[in-house]
Design a protein around this motif. Structure first.
Motif, PDB file in Angstrom:
ATOM      1  N   ALA A  18       0.863  -1.172  -0.011  1.00  0.00           N
ATOM      2  CA  ALA A  18      -0.035  -0.075  -0.060  1.00  0.00           C
ATOM      3  C   ALA A  18       0.770   1.269  -0.012  1.00  0.00           C
ATOM      4  O   ALA A  18       0.542   2.185  -0.771  1.00  0.00           O
ATOM      5  CB  ALA A  18      -0.892   0.086   1.379  1.00  0.00           C
ATOM      6  N   ARG A  19       1.806   1.143   0.800  1.00  0.00           N
ATOM      7  CA  ARG A  19       2.641   2.487   0.827  1.00  0.00           C
ATOM      8  C   ARG A  19       4.148   1.719   0.966  1.00  0.00           C
ATOM      9  O   ARG A  19       4.614   0.760   1.677  1.00  0.00           O
ATOM     10  CB  ARG A  19       2.681   3.328   1.892  1.00  0.00           C
ATOM     11  CG  ARG A  19       1.360   4.200   2.053  1.00  0.00           C
ATOM     12  CD  ARG A  19       1.214   4.897   3.199  1.00  0.00           C
ATOM     13  NE  ARG A  19      -0.050   5.788   3.096  1.00  0.00           N
ATOM     14  CZ  ARG A  19      -0.268   6.693   4.090  1.00  0.00           C
ATOM     15  NH1 ARG A  19       0.792   6.930   5.061  1.00  0.00           N
ATOM     16  NH2 ARG A  19      -1.370   7.554   3.860  1.00  0.00           N
ATOM     17  N   PRO A  20       5.346   2.423   0.476  1.00  0.00           N
ATOM     18  CA  PRO A  20       6.496   2.113   0.839  1.00  0.00           C
ATOM     19  C   PRO A  20       7.059   1.919   2.230  1.00  0.00           C
ATOM     20  O   PRO A  20       7.891   1.159   2.819  1.00  0.00           O
ATOM     21  CB  PRO A  20       7.585   3.139   0.235  1.00  0.00           C
ATOM     22  CG  PRO A  20       6.928   3.458  -0.887  1.00  0.00           C
ATOM     23  CD  PRO A  20       5.411   3.674  -0.233  1.00  0.00           C
ATOM     24  N   ILE A  49       8.121   5.177   9.555  1.00  0.00           N
ATOM     25  CA  ILE A  49       7.833   6.370   9.168  1.00  0.00           C
ATOM     26  C   ILE A  49       8.776   7.321   8.366  1.00  0.00           C
ATOM     27  O   ILE A  49       9.951   7.115   8.592  1.00  0.00           O
ATOM     28  CB  ILE A  49       7.696   7.442  10.594  1.00  0.00           C
ATOM     29  CG1 ILE A  49       6.823   6.822  11.498  1.00  0.00           C
ATOM     30  CG2 ILE A  49       7.311   8.687  10.291  1.00  0.00           C
ATOM     31  CD1 ILE A  49       6.819   7.557  12.997  1.00  0.00           C
ATOM     32  N   GLY A  50       8.495   7.569   7.276  1.00  0.00           N
ATOM     33  CA  GLY A  50       9.176   8.251   6.225  1.00  0.00           C
ATOM     34  C   GLY A  50       9.122   9.858   6.393  1.00  0.00           C
ATOM     35  O   GLY A  50       7.811  10.275   6.672  1.00  0.00           O
ATOM     36  N   VAL A  51      10.169  10.506   6.289  1.00  0.00           N
ATOM     37  CA  VAL A  51      10.296  12.071   6.411  1.00  0.00           C
ATOM     38  C   VAL A  51      10.365  12.339   4.776  1.00  0.00           C
ATOM     39  O   VAL A  51      11.657  12.126   4.262  1.00  0.00           O
ATOM     40  CB  VAL A  51      11.228  12.772   7.233  1.00  0.00           C
ATOM     41  CG1 VAL A  51      11.162  14.077   7.221  1.00  0.00           C
ATOM     42  CG2 VAL A  51      10.855  12.194   8.722  1.00  0.00           C
ATOM     43  N   TYR A  52       9.601  13.239   4.381  1.00  0.00           N
ATOM     44  CA  TYR A  52       9.589  13.917   2.954  1.00  0.00           C
ATOM     45  C   TYR A  52       9.868  15.381   2.976  1.00  0.00           C
ATOM     46  O   TYR A  52       8.876  16.002   3.474  1.00  0.00           O
ATOM     47  CB  TYR A  52       8.619  13.239   2.136  1.00  0.00           C
ATOM     48  CG  TYR A  52       8.380  11.948   2.294  1.00  0.00           C
ATOM     49  CD1 TYR A  52       8.864  11.139   1.473  1.00  0.00           C
ATOM     50  CD2 TYR A  52       7.528  11.281   3.270  1.00  0.00           C
ATOM     51  CE1 TYR A  52       9.003   9.609   1.461  1.00  0.00           C
ATOM     52  CE2 TYR A  52       7.383   9.802   3.260  1.00  0.00           C
ATOM     53  CZ  TYR A  52       8.149   9.123   2.412  1.00  0.00           C
ATOM     54  OH  TYR A  52       7.954   7.677   2.698  1.00  0.00           O
ATOM     55  N   VAL A  53      11.098  16.084   2.321  1.00  0.00           N
ATOM     56  CA  VAL A  53      11.060  17.359   2.635  1.00  0.00           C
ATOM     57  C   VAL A  53      11.102  18.237   1.351  1.00  0.00           C
ATOM     58  O   VAL A  53      11.365  17.581   0.296  1.00  0.00           O
ATOM     59  CB  VAL A  53      12.676  17.473   3.241  1.00  0.00           C
ATOM     60  CG1 VAL A  53      13.154  18.758   3.476  1.00  0.00           C
ATOM     61  CG2 VAL A  53      12.902  16.579   4.569  1.00  0.00           C
TER      62      VAL A  53
END
Length: 259
Positions: A18-20, A49-53
């Motif tokens: 569903a999500r990486p 948890i991914g952090v996308y900047v």
């Protein structure tokens, strides 16, 4: 000429997750920011948890006028983070700009690009953190000038806090703020904290104060809330992560609590 291999398409297509990663946190930072991305990579990002900047334009000096000038870029910055995909939280990582622009205006700008996503600002997260400790009478330390610190004082008074002392360092460039040694912040925090203060708030996402929040608490004998620490705590709890991290300060051991 060397023989070129035939390239074939696999006859089977693998199933897709569903999500990486299970949870997604968006982070909008200043083009000049040295600290927020590193702090979020340390405190928020994980195998879950991914952090996308996204970075948005900003030009020093750090004045209320220049800070307010970032408002038009907020929606575009938010739109660049995983376009057309949902996020679990999104943080605009600038304390002083959030105060000058206003939490509601920041949230509205981001919501225009990412509707329905919880928006975190450092001052709002700090208010939640201080309230989680039950603190009302506080000391505040900022790296800003008096001109840029004044809206910060008004913000916390407006949220019902009694400011026992407010100390600023007079810096105008956020890149220099990021170069203040964490060990120096411990001494500065000690000097800036009033004996009657129930907690200390160290403002500014450029400062590397999250690194030494626990050390400052040990020196002061009372709770410490910093901009990046509070934002990270808020984002983690919005992602359902209740993991206790006392090494990042007492705040990282508490549940989120009311806004």
């Amino acid at each position: 000429m060397e023989h070129m291999p035939e390239i074939r398409i696999s006859g089977s297509r693998p199933p897709l997750d569903a999500r990486p990663l299970e949870k997604r946190v968006g982070l909008i930072i200043l083009a000049t920011d040295h600290t927020s991305e590193v702090d979020f990579a340390r405190m928020v990002a994980s195998g879950r948890i991914g952090v996308y900047v996204a970075r948005i334009p900003y030009a020093n000096p750090t004045t209320p006028q220049n800070l307010r000038g970032m408002q038009p870029a907020l929606a575009a910055g938010a739109a660049l983070i995983l376009p057309d995909e949902p996020l679990d939280a999104i943080c605009y990582s600038c304390t002083s700009a959030s105060v000058v622009i206003g939490d509601a205006e920041v949230e509205a700008a981001i919501a225009s690009a990412k509707p329905g996503v919880p928006v975190v600002t450092p001052p709002k997260a700090a208010v939640r953190g201080l309230r989680a400790f039950g603190a009302r009478r506080i000391s505040v330390l900022t790296p800003y000038t008096v001109e840029t610190s004044r809206p910060m004082a008004d913000y916390f008074v407006g949220h019902g806090f009694d400011i026992a002392s407010f100390t600023c360092l007079g810096f105008e460039d956020d890149r220099e703020m990021a170069r203040i040694a964490p060990s120096a912040l411990v001494d500065l925090a000690r000097d800036a904290t009033h004996p009657d203060a129930e907690a200390l708030f160290v403002s500014c996402t450029a400062l590397r104060s999250a690194l030494v929040a626990a050390q400052i608490e040990k020196a002061l004998g009372r709770p410490v809330v910093t901009s990046n620490q509070a934002s990270a705590w808020n984002c983690l709890r919005l992602c359902g992560d209740e993991t206790v991290h006392p090494e990042w300060g007492r705040l990282m051991t508490l549940p989120l609590g009311p806004a």
